[in-house]
Design a protein around this motif. Structure first.
Motif, PDB file in Angstrom:
ATOM      1  N   THR A 151       1.020  -1.201   0.009  1.00 29.27           N
ATOM      2  CA  THR A 151       0.184   0.114  -0.101  1.00 29.27           C
ATOM      3  C   THR A 151       0.680   1.116  -0.088  1.00 29.27           C
ATOM      4  O   THR A 151       1.825   1.402   0.801  1.00 29.27           O
ATOM      5  CB  THR A 151      -1.168  -0.235   1.127  1.00 29.27           C
ATOM      6  OG1 THR A 151      -0.057  -0.193   2.384  1.00 29.27           O
ATOM      7  CG2 THR A 151      -1.449  -1.332   1.342  1.00 29.27           C
TER       8      THR A 151
ATOM      9  N   ASP B 115      -6.219  -0.143  -3.157  1.00 30.16           N
ATOM     10  CA  ASP B 115      -6.609  -1.244  -2.310  1.00 30.16           C
ATOM     11  C   ASP B 115      -7.067  -2.698  -2.869  1.00 30.16           C
ATOM     12  O   ASP B 115      -7.354  -3.439  -3.589  1.00 30.16           O
ATOM     13  CB  ASP B 115      -8.428  -1.064  -2.835  1.00 30.16           C
ATOM     14  CG  ASP B 115      -9.533  -1.305  -2.113  1.00 30.16           C
ATOM     15  OD1 ASP B 115      -9.252  -2.749  -0.967  1.00 30.16           O
ATOM     16  OD2 ASP B 115     -10.779  -1.051  -2.259  1.00 30.16           O
TER      17      ASP B 115
ATOM     18  N   ILE C  11      -7.312  -5.015  -1.027  1.00 28.48           N
ATOM     19  CA  ILE C  11      -8.856  -6.031  -1.066  1.00 28.48           C
ATOM     20  C   ILE C  11      -9.420  -6.340  -2.653  1.00 28.48           C
ATOM     21  O   ILE C  11      -9.234  -7.853  -2.934  1.00 28.48           O
ATOM     22  CB  ILE C  11      -9.870  -6.120  -0.582  1.00 28.48           C
ATOM     23  CG1 ILE C  11      -8.845  -6.109   1.752  1.00 28.48           C
ATOM     24  CG2 ILE C  11     -10.619  -7.480   0.108  1.00 28.48           C
ATOM     25  CD1 ILE C  11      -8.870  -7.728   2.068  1.00 28.48           C
ATOM     26  N   GLU C  12      -9.493  -5.135  -2.871  1.00 29.27           N
ATOM     27  CA  GLU C  12     -10.253  -5.074  -4.254  1.00 29.27           C
ATOM     28  C   GLU C  12      -9.437  -5.824  -5.675  1.00 29.27           C
ATOM     29  O   GLU C  12      -9.809  -6.203  -6.672  1.00 29.27           O
ATOM     30  CB  GLU C  12     -11.194  -3.589  -4.337  1.00 29.27           C
ATOM     31  CG  GLU C  12     -12.449  -3.444  -3.805  1.00 29.27           C
ATOM     32  CD  GLU C  12     -13.183  -4.310  -3.618  1.00 29.27           C
ATOM     33  OE1 GLU C  12     -13.520  -5.053  -5.226  1.00 29.27           O
ATOM     34  OE2 GLU C  12     -13.634  -5.511  -2.664  1.00 29.27           O
ATOM     35  N   ASP C  13      -7.788  -5.003  -5.492  1.00 32.59           N
ATOM     36  CA  ASP C  13      -6.873  -5.619  -6.242  1.00 32.59           C
ATOM     37  C   ASP C  13      -7.028  -6.875  -6.778  1.00 32.59           C
ATOM     38  O   ASP C  13      -6.255  -6.905  -7.821  1.00 32.59           O
ATOM     39  CB  ASP C  13      -5.765  -4.426  -6.826  1.00 32.59           C
ATOM     40  CG  ASP C  13      -6.257  -3.089  -6.182  1.00 32.59           C
ATOM     41  OD1 ASP C  13      -7.257  -2.784  -6.470  1.00 32.59           O
ATOM     42  OD2 ASP C  13      -4.794  -1.943  -5.919  1.00 32.59           O
TER      43      ASP C  13
ATOM     44  N   LYS D 131      -8.775  -9.245  -5.504  1.00 34.11           N
ATOM     45  CA  LYS D 131     -10.136 -10.017  -5.853  1.00 34.11           C
ATOM     46  C   LYS D 131     -10.145 -10.458  -7.398  1.00 34.11           C
ATOM     47  O   LYS D 131      -9.534 -10.764  -7.819  1.00 34.11           O
ATOM     48  CB  LYS D 131     -10.934  -9.678  -5.182  1.00 34.11           C
ATOM     49  CG  LYS D 131     -12.017 -10.235  -5.546  1.00 34.11           C
ATOM     50  CD  LYS D 131     -13.421  -9.338  -3.834  1.00 34.11           C
ATOM     51  CE  LYS D 131     -13.266  -9.806  -3.317  1.00 34.11           C
ATOM     52  NZ  LYS D 131     -14.532  -9.021  -2.148  1.00 34.11           N
ATOM     53  N   ARG D 132      -9.665  -8.849  -8.034  1.00 37.48           N
ATOM     54  CA  ARG D 132     -10.028  -8.845  -9.424  1.00 37.48           C
ATOM     55  C   ARG D 132      -8.980  -9.277 -10.236  1.00 37.48           C
ATOM     56  O   ARG D 132      -9.506  -9.517 -10.974  1.00 37.48           O
ATOM     57  CB  ARG D 132      -9.796  -7.397 -10.066  1.00 37.48           C
ATOM     58  CG  ARG D 132     -10.170  -6.564 -10.923  1.00 37.48           C
ATOM     59  CD  ARG D 132      -9.718  -5.014 -11.078  1.00 37.48           C
ATOM     60  NE  ARG D 132     -10.404  -4.538  -9.926  1.00 37.48           N
ATOM     61  CZ  ARG D 132     -10.010  -3.803  -9.236  1.00 37.48           C
ATOM     62  NH1 ARG D 132      -8.896  -2.982  -8.930  1.00 37.48           N
ATOM     63  NH2 ARG D 132     -10.978  -3.018  -8.186  1.00 37.48           N
TER      64      ARG D 132
ATOM     65  N   THR E 107      -7.189 -13.704  -0.182  1.00 39.59           N
ATOM     66  CA  THR E 107      -7.101 -12.844   0.445  1.00 39.59           C
ATOM     67  C   THR E 107      -6.575 -13.120   2.364  1.00 39.59           C
ATOM     68  O   THR E 107      -7.960 -13.858   2.598  1.00 39.59           O
ATOM     69  CB  THR E 107      -7.163 -11.355   0.649  1.00 39.59           C
ATOM     70  OG1 THR E 107      -8.792 -12.031   1.165  1.00 39.59           O
ATOM     71  CG2 THR E 107      -7.155 -10.574  -0.693  1.00 39.59           C
TER      72      THR E 107
ATOM     73  N   ARG F  87     -11.488  -2.886   8.528  1.00 37.04           N
ATOM     74  CA  ARG F  87     -11.848  -2.957   7.355  1.00 37.04           C
ATOM     75  C   ARG F  87     -10.858  -3.624   6.448  1.00 37.04           C
ATOM     76  O   ARG F  87     -11.389  -4.507   5.218  1.00 37.04           O
ATOM     77  CB  ARG F  87     -11.760  -1.830   6.435  1.00 37.04           C
ATOM     78  CG  ARG F  87     -10.641  -0.604   6.385  1.00 37.04           C
ATOM     79  CD  ARG F  87     -10.096   0.728   5.327  1.00 37.04           C
ATOM     80  NE  ARG F  87      -9.317   1.448   5.541  1.00 37.04           N
ATOM     81  CZ  ARG F  87      -8.235   1.221   4.109  1.00 37.04           C
ATOM     82  NH1 ARG F  87      -8.659  -0.673   3.409  1.00 37.04           N
ATOM     83  NH2 ARG F  87      -7.764   0.776   4.397  1.00 37.04           N
TER      84      ARG F  87
ATOM     85  N   GLY G 123     -12.611  -7.899   4.978  1.00 36.43           N
ATOM     86  CA  GLY G 123     -12.961  -7.483   3.665  1.00 36.43           C
ATOM     87  C   GLY G 123     -11.661  -8.664   3.131  1.00 36.43           C
ATOM     88  O   GLY G 123     -12.160  -9.480   2.455  1.00 36.43           O
TER      89      GLY G 123
ATOM     90  N   ASP H 136     -10.449 -13.098   2.708  1.00 32.58           N
ATOM     91  CA  ASP H 136     -11.168 -14.247   2.964  1.00 32.58           C
ATOM     92  C   ASP H 136     -10.980 -14.931   3.999  1.00 32.58           C
ATOM     93  O   ASP H 136     -11.948 -16.328   4.257  1.00 32.58           O
ATOM     94  CB  ASP H 136     -11.145 -14.350   1.710  1.00 32.58           C
ATOM     95  CG  ASP H 136     -11.132 -14.287   0.205  1.00 32.58           C
ATOM     96  OD1 ASP H 136     -12.715 -14.102  -0.430  1.00 32.58           O
ATOM     97  OD2 ASP H 136     -10.543 -13.677  -0.393  1.00 32.58           O
TER      98      ASP H 136
END
Length: 272
Positions: free
Chosen positions: A159, A188, A190-192, A194-195, A200, A237, A241, A243
């Motif tokens: 990050t 981000d 988590i989102e990055d 997951k994409r 995670t 957060r 978020g 897994d």
């Protein structure tokens, strides 16, 4: 880059005010990163062994600073690999006052900072990624990278609140491992992740944490291991978020490990 028989360009330095060595003596880490013009960004590698690793991985040398005795000694091989690159030198006393040199291995190399690649590109063939979230201690960053390289992590994502892996101290502590594992910045995690198809695992102590040797966790095909700050750990957060929430079992009432030590345990277990 193959060794060269060209005569090195040796330049004697006698004054601390010589602008040619400002990259070694007076520029801050932020100035070296040159955020205004990233194409001019520089990092400093220290010690012949670390510089050799950087050269082996294709990093471009811009200038070398070393004690006179190292020109035909410890630095001779790497000097032979960088024809046309200026080699600044001086007495031990001059260089010690210039850079705190007596605390180093006597050789510094300014190198062109490479452009960061997108996460999807460095993770294209990865199975295990380390995520460094808001870790700001340079020693911990270097130690995490050394463990990542040694224990089979395929890539590292950081990050933007984390310390720069190419900080001079981080590079030194890692023993050049920052050049061995591809890395990049993420906004981000988590989102990055997951994409691009990664599950995670947030390293955190919670009532619902699974042990680091959990069978389902270890069986994940693509897993990102998220490590948090030295003091507070991961933000809620991030943990919420993820897994998995994962812990390393402790003994003797010890509540946790230093983030660098924890990373080594997690990497060893989860890359098996």
């Amino acid at each position: 880059m193959k060794p060269s028989n060209s005569t090195p360009d040796i330049i004697e330095i006698t004054s601390l005010n010589d602008e040619r060595v400002a990259i070694f003596s007076s520029l801050t880490e932020t100035q070296l990163r040159s955020r205004v013009d990233p194409s001019q960004a520089i990092f400093i590698a220290e010690s012949p062994k670390v510089i050799k690793v950087a050269l082996d991985k294709g990093h471009e040398p811009l200038a070398l600073l070393c004690e006179q005795r190292h020109i035909t000694g410890d630095a001779a091989e790497i000097i032979g690999r960088m024809p046309g690159v200026p080699v600044y030198t001086g007495t031990r006393e001059v260089l010690a006052s210039l850079t705190g040199y007596t605390l180093t291995r006597g050789v510094l190399c300014a190198m062109r900072r490479p452009e960061c690649k997108p996460l999807a590109e460095i993770a294209v063939n990865a199975r295990r990624i380390a995520v460094i979230d808001s870790v700001t201690d340079t020693t911990n960053i270097g130690a995490i990278f050394r463990s990542a390289a040694a224990l089979g992590i395929d890539a590292v994502a950081l990050t933007r609140q984390s310390c720069d892996p190419l900080n001079r101290r981080s590079v030194r502590v890692s023993m050049g491992s920052v050049f061995l594992v591809p890395w990049t910045w993420v906004d981000d995690p988590i989102e990055d992740l997951k994409r691009i198809g990664f599950r995670t695992a947030a390293m955190a102590l919670r009532a619902d944490s699974v042990n680091v040797d959990d069978a389902a966790l270890m069986a994940e095909e693509k897993l990102a291991i998220i490590l948090g700050t030295e003091g507070d750990g991961l933000a809620d957060r991030v943990i919420d978020g993820a897994d998995y929430t994962v812990c390393i079992p402790m003994a003797h009432g010890v509540d946790s490990l230093n983030v660098a030590a924890a990373s080594a345990v997690a990497f060893w277990q989860l890359t098996r």
